[in-house]
Write a protein that holds these residues in place. Structure first.
Motif, PDB file in Angstrom:
ATOM      1  N   PHE A   1     -10.121  57.714  40.942  1.00  0.00           N
ATOM      2  CA  PHE A   1     -11.259  58.376  42.225  1.00  0.00           C
ATOM      3  C   PHE A   1     -11.032  57.157  43.343  1.00  0.00           C
ATOM      4  O   PHE A   1     -10.365  56.458  43.567  1.00  0.00           O
ATOM      5  CB  PHE A   1     -12.437  58.139  41.694  1.00  0.00           C
ATOM      6  CG  PHE A   1     -12.919  56.561  41.671  1.00  0.00           C
ATOM      7  CD1 PHE A   1     -12.938  55.856  42.234  1.00  0.00           C
ATOM      8  CD2 PHE A   1     -12.313  56.384  39.997  1.00  0.00           C
ATOM      9  CE1 PHE A   1     -13.104  54.730  41.693  1.00  0.00           C
ATOM     10  CE2 PHE A   1     -12.824  55.173  39.209  1.00  0.00           C
ATOM     11  CZ  PHE A   1     -13.077  53.730  40.137  1.00  0.00           C
ATOM     12  N   THR A   2     -11.864  56.790  44.719  1.00  0.00           N
ATOM     13  CA  THR A   2     -11.256  56.694  46.055  1.00  0.00           C
ATOM     14  C   THR A   2     -12.852  56.291  46.552  1.00  0.00           C
ATOM     15  O   THR A   2     -13.134  57.102  46.289  1.00  0.00           O
ATOM     16  CB  THR A   2     -10.429  57.081  46.452  1.00  0.00           C
ATOM     17  OG1 THR A   2      -9.221  57.733  46.615  1.00  0.00           O
ATOM     18  CG2 THR A   2      -9.900  55.969  47.582  1.00  0.00           C
ATOM     19  N   ARG A   3     -13.180  55.434  46.594  1.00  0.00           N
ATOM     20  CA  ARG A   3     -14.468  55.028  47.312  1.00  0.00           C
ATOM     21  C   ARG A   3     -14.230  53.839  48.435  1.00  0.00           C
ATOM     22  O   ARG A   3     -13.611  52.725  48.316  1.00  0.00           O
ATOM     23  CB  ARG A   3     -15.092  54.608  46.166  1.00  0.00           C
ATOM     24  CG  ARG A   3     -15.494  55.725  45.343  1.00  0.00           C
ATOM     25  CD  ARG A   3     -16.572  56.604  45.351  1.00  0.00           C
ATOM     26  NE  ARG A   3     -16.854  57.123  43.983  1.00  0.00           N
ATOM     27  CZ  ARG A   3     -16.057  58.318  43.745  1.00  0.00           C
ATOM     28  NH1 ARG A   3     -14.835  58.252  44.358  1.00  0.00           N
ATOM     29  NH2 ARG A   3     -16.565  59.095  42.961  1.00  0.00           N
ATOM     30  N   THR A   4     -15.087  53.552  49.205  1.00  0.00           N
ATOM     31  CA  THR A   4     -15.633  52.784  50.005  1.00  0.00           C
ATOM     32  C   THR A   4     -15.925  52.057  49.394  1.00  0.00           C
ATOM     33  O   THR A   4     -16.892  51.903  48.385  1.00  0.00           O
ATOM     34  CB  THR A   4     -15.737  53.243  51.759  1.00  0.00           C
ATOM     35  OG1 THR A   4     -17.153  53.578  51.252  1.00  0.00           O
ATOM     36  CG2 THR A   4     -14.935  54.311  52.174  1.00  0.00           C
ATOM     37  N   ARG A   5     -16.579  50.111  49.849  1.00  0.00           N
ATOM     38  CA  ARG A   5     -16.635  49.809  49.358  1.00  0.00           C
ATOM     39  C   ARG A   5     -18.343  49.890  49.556  1.00  0.00           C
ATOM     40  O   ARG A   5     -18.806  49.619  48.231  1.00  0.00           O
ATOM     41  CB  ARG A   5     -16.298  47.764  49.717  1.00  0.00           C
ATOM     42  CG  ARG A   5     -17.354  47.030  49.555  1.00  0.00           C
ATOM     43  CD  ARG A   5     -18.708  46.716  49.721  1.00  0.00           C
ATOM     44  NE  ARG A   5     -18.758  46.231  51.050  1.00  0.00           N
ATOM     45  CZ  ARG A   5     -20.038  46.311  51.852  1.00  0.00           C
ATOM     46  NH1 ARG A   5     -21.074  46.651  51.186  1.00  0.00           N
ATOM     47  NH2 ARG A   5     -20.120  45.603  52.893  1.00  0.00           N
ATOM     48  N   GLN A   6     -18.817  50.345  50.044  1.00  0.00           N
ATOM     49  CA  GLN A   6     -20.009  51.065  50.735  1.00  0.00           C
ATOM     50  C   GLN A   6     -20.423  51.840  49.192  1.00  0.00           C
ATOM     51  O   GLN A   6     -21.820  51.859  49.382  1.00  0.00           O
ATOM     52  CB  GLN A   6     -21.043  51.251  51.711  1.00  0.00           C
ATOM     53  CG  GLN A   6     -20.464  50.066  52.950  1.00  0.00           C
ATOM     54  CD  GLN A   6     -19.141  49.723  53.523  1.00  0.00           C
ATOM     55  OE1 GLN A   6     -18.452  50.089  53.172  1.00  0.00           O
ATOM     56  NE2 GLN A   6     -18.926  48.606  54.505  1.00  0.00           N
ATOM     57  N   GLN A   7     -19.470  52.867  49.054  1.00  0.00           N
ATOM     58  CA  GLN A   7     -20.140  53.778  48.061  1.00  0.00           C
ATOM     59  C   GLN A   7     -19.895  53.088  47.125  1.00  0.00           C
ATOM     60  O   GLN A   7     -20.902  53.537  45.606  1.00  0.00           O
ATOM     61  CB  GLN A   7     -19.634  54.842  48.121  1.00  0.00           C
ATOM     62  CG  GLN A   7     -18.622  54.957  49.541  1.00  0.00           C
ATOM     63  CD  GLN A   7     -18.146  56.404  49.366  1.00  0.00           C
ATOM     64  OE1 GLN A   7     -16.466  56.691  49.018  1.00  0.00           O
ATOM     65  NE2 GLN A   7     -18.077  57.643  49.534  1.00  0.00           N
TER      66      GLN A   7
END
Length: 287
Positions: A117-123
């Motif tokens: 998985f790949t996520r931005t910090r805000q997610q």
């Protein structure tokens, strides 16, 4: 060059342009064709990816997650675009227990699904929780690091991962959906590189070390000296040496060279006794 409204819409919606796709394919082909060692290939890939997503720095770790405490334990580390102090802050943020980094528990929960998985910090962490965290203030913001893009790639054993973090300096905009998608697609296509140089023991025994011992060990595996570790962690050289002795005893090795060998190739028995080994030994006899 000013972007058009349609280009801005694509950036925020996560839609990739033909230019994006061509850039991803070109970078993957260049890395696959390069004849250097795995570490050099990883640096080449991350340098190219950082340019594509406009990151200021990156970290790539082989990590074992201690699920009972949600603590990430690095067993191999590469990085670029970060100062020594910023790298030390990242290490300490992950090992701190009071308070823990606010992204530790959410990332661990997603990791339990066993998928890349790949996520931005805000997610992962809302702004309010991020900017109010003493851990973040001390180990991230104070050092000029703010926005993150995380990409976590599970390996064969539960809790053993290839973890990549891309960073932006304080004052810059967050990563957007398009940049997250670029990173995810590219990092999905390099299974062979995620698995490269994984120690045969996969970090077994590391969770039994204390948090401070793990922090010192990560720095020792980077090849740092007693003086460097002492300065970065703000502890005495005698304390560093005491931690090093405990680490050696735990892993049944007698030097930093043997410790590095243990994590790069099992027991280190296949490291030739050439110039590189002698250089490492001379640099770290102080331990």
């Amino acid at each position: 060059m000013k972007t058009t409204s349609s280009e801005e819409t694509e950036q925020h919606s996560g839609v990739l342009s033909e230019t994006d796709v061509r850039a991803i394919v070109r970078l993957l082909a260049d890395v696959a064709a390069f004849q250097g060692d795995h570490a050099t290939r990883k640096r080449m890939l991350m340098g190219g990816l950082s340019r594509l997503v406009r990151a200021d720095g990156w970290l790539w770790t082989m990590t074992r997650v201690d699920f009972p405490t949600n603590t990430p334990i690095s067993i191999g580390l590469l990085h670029g675009g970060l100062t020594d102090e910023q790298v030390a802050g990242w290490i300490e943020a992950g090992q701190a227990s009071s308070p823990p980094s606010p992204d530790s528990v959410p990332l661990t929960e997603i990791l339990r699904d066993g998928r890349h998985f790949t996520r931005t910090r805000q997610q992962v962490v809302p702004d309010d929780d991020w900017y109010s965290s003493p851990n973040v203030k001390r180990n991230r913001l104070r050092l000029g690091i703010d926005h993150f893009l995380y990409s976590i790639y599970p390996l064969d054993e539960p809790g053993v991962i290839s973890a990549i973090g891309l960073f932006r300096e304080v004052g810059r905009d967050p990563f957007d959906e398009r940049e997250s998608r670029i990173a995810h697609i590219l990092l999905s296509e390099i299974d062979w590189l995620h698995r490269a140089e994984m120690p045969t023991h996969k970090g077994e025994g590391v969770p039994q070390l204390t948090r401070r011992q793990r922090t010192v060990m990560i720095m020792m595996l980077e090849g740092r000296t007693t003086k460097q570790i002492s300065k970065l962690l703000h502890i005495s050289e005698y304390t560093v040496k005491d931690h090093a002795k405990a680490i050696y005893k735990h892993f049944r090795v007698s030097s930093q060279v043997e410790l590095i060998g243990r994590f790069r190739c099992g027991d280190g028995g296949d490291i030739p006794g050439g110039n590189r080994e002698r250089e490492l030994q001379s640099n770290h006899d102080e331990y």
